[in-house]
Design a protein around this motif. Structure first.
Motif, PDB file in Angstrom:
ATOM      1  N   PRO A 221      11.083  27.394  43.285  1.00  0.00           N
ATOM      2  CA  PRO A 221      12.200  26.762  42.568  1.00  0.00           C
ATOM      3  C   PRO A 221      13.506  27.525  42.773  1.00  0.00           C
ATOM      4  CG  PRO A 221      10.270  27.001  41.160  1.00  0.00           C
ATOM      5  CD  PRO A 221       9.988  27.799  42.391  1.00  0.00           C
ATOM      6  N   LEU A 222      14.598  26.812  42.847  1.00  0.00           N
ATOM      7  CA  LEU A 222      15.910  27.430  42.973  1.00  0.00           C
ATOM      8  C   LEU A 222      16.429  27.743  41.570  1.00  0.00           C
ATOM      9  CD1 LEU A 222      17.527  27.975  45.582  1.00  0.00           C
ATOM     10  CD2 LEU A 222      18.918  25.973  45.038  1.00  0.00           C
ATOM     11  N   PRO A 223      16.918  28.976  41.327  1.00  0.00           N
ATOM     12  CA  PRO A 223      17.439  29.325  40.003  1.00  0.00           C
ATOM     13  C   PRO A 223      18.543  28.359  39.577  1.00  0.00           C
ATOM     14  CG  PRO A 223      17.235  31.286  41.372  1.00  0.00           C
ATOM     15  CD  PRO A 223      16.983  30.108  42.267  1.00  0.00           C
ATOM     16  N   ARG A 224      18.607  28.097  38.286  1.00  0.00           N
ATOM     17  CA  ARG A 224      19.581  27.132  37.765  1.00  0.00           C
ATOM     18  C   ARG A 224      21.009  27.504  38.135  1.00  0.00           C
ATOM     19  NH1 ARG A 224      20.532  25.539  31.387  1.00  0.00           N
ATOM     20  NH2 ARG A 224      21.804  23.669  31.751  1.00  0.00           N
ATOM     21  N   LEU A 225      21.352  28.786  38.083  1.00  0.00           N
ATOM     22  CA  LEU A 225      22.703  29.215  38.422  1.00  0.00           C
ATOM     23  C   LEU A 225      23.032  28.925  39.875  1.00  0.00           C
ATOM     24  CD1 LEU A 225      23.046  32.613  36.492  1.00  0.00           C
ATOM     25  CD2 LEU A 225      24.082  30.409  35.924  1.00  0.00           C
ATOM     26  N   GLU A 226      22.040  29.041  40.748  1.00  0.00           N
ATOM     27  CA  GLU A 226      22.256  28.740  42.165  1.00  0.00           C
ATOM     28  C   GLU A 226      22.476  27.247  42.378  1.00  0.00           C
ATOM     29  OE1 GLU A 226      22.908  29.412  46.146  1.00  0.00           O
ATOM     30  OE2 GLU A 226      22.764  30.867  44.509  1.00  0.00           O
ATOM     31  N   VAL A 227      21.711  26.445  41.630  1.00  0.00           N
ATOM     32  CA  VAL A 227      21.895  24.991  41.701  1.00  0.00           C
ATOM     33  C   VAL A 227      23.304  24.622  41.250  1.00  0.00           C
ATOM     34  CG1 VAL A 227      21.135  22.768  40.791  1.00  0.00           C
ATOM     35  CG2 VAL A 227      19.446  24.514  41.351  1.00  0.00           C
TER      36      VAL A 227
END
Length: 319
Positions: A221-227
């Protein structure tokens, strides 16, 4: 001090945002996760719906019985995954004077919530337009967003998509990518899944699995901040909704709140009061809309401040 019992998922700490609003409005909040994380989180895909319901109902009754507080002014249940009539009735009888509210942020067909329990609630909301037509006591209310102060980043992409594999997402994206290439657009597309699901899909030749570029697949999963960073660097965000869902995902609401444009497969958004074709483009038959260039170059945005989490919670909780 008035007391609220809040039962909802732990997803992305949205529960903390809602609790914060309730507490700031003078309520003492007791919180119970709606989902038995210890048993179901890793094994749910292998269990029958009847067994899931049995586990869930045993879980929620146990959690209720652990509570020392025997008096609540209001009870808010968000989703209530796989809850049945008996358990909702048990809660209602235990707290007879409490005003009970339900909000569904999944289609009823996915949440497996027992529709027979709907009349037990004093107020019902849903993000899904189809469910609001099917169940007359449901009031339509889209999801919420939290106002955040973010750093303005340089735009790097005309389009971006970040999301997990489900339903027909790979198929739709596989057909959109050549169209974006043909028009010379820059884009960033990341699809997350697990290796077993991905390679099984390729082996069974599920639509889109073999056509979709491997370098756009991520197995973690991609971290929310990166998204959020990718979205901030994009002009238009792509949304591919589940075919069984007519409601707007929370990501759609967050995107629009940041004054970004949206390209979505969810045709039902045309019925929303904030719909503007210069801000929201509709993918039909896996084809880019005719006004795609206007969507990319437009500086228009829509006002959805009514869905800011403070306003949203006050409506749901009637405060």
């Amino acid at each position: 001090m008035k007391q609220i019992l809040l039962i909802m998922p732990l997803s992305y700490n949205y529960n903390l945002e809602i609790i914060d609003v309730l507490e700031n409005n003078g309520y003492k909040v007791t919180f119970i996760p709606d989902f038995d994380e210890s048993i179901l989180k890793r094994s749910i895909r292998y269990l029958s719906s009847s067994l899931i319901k049995k586990i869930q109902n045993r879980y929620i009754r146990h959690q209720i019985n652990l509570l020392k507080n025997n008096k609540f002014d209001k009870i808010i249940i968000i989703r209530g995954y796989a809850y049945d009539y008996e358990q909702i009735n048990y809660i209602k009888n235990k707290y007879k004077n409490a005003f009970m509210v339900m909000y569904q942020w999944d289609p009823m067909s996915i949440s497996m919530f027992d529709s027979k329990a709907i009349p037990l609630f004093d107020k019902c909301y849903s993000f899904d337009k189809t469910d609001c037509i099917k169940f007359v006591s449901f009031e339509y209310l889209p999801l919420f967003y939290k106002k955040e102060s973010g750093t303005n980043l340089n735009v790097l992409y005309d389009f971006s998509f970040v999301g997990a594999v489900h339903s027909n997402r790979l198929e739709v994206l596989s057909k959109l990518i050549p169209q974006l290439d043909a028009k010379g657009y820059n884009y960033r597309i990341i699809v997350t899944t697990n290796k077993l699901k991905y390679y099984l899909g390729r082996l069974k030749k599920y639509p889109g699995y073999r056509e979709f570029p491997k370098d756009m697949i991520l197995f973690t999963p991609l971290p929310r901040l990166e998204v959020q960073k990718i979205f901030q660097q994009s002009r238009v965000i792509i949304d591919i909704n589940h075919p069984l869902q007519s409601g707007l995902s929370i990501r759609v609401i967050e995107v629009l709140s940041k004054r970004k444009r949206l390209l979505t497969t969810n045709k039902s958004i045309e019925e929303d009061v904030f719909y503007d074709p210069l801000v929201i483009g509709i993918i039909k038959n896996n084809e880019l809309p005719l006004n795609i260039e206007e969507l990319v170059t437009s500086n228009s945005f829509v006002d959805i401040s009514i869905l800011e989490v403070n306003n949203w919670v006050k409506k749901v909780a009637d405060i």
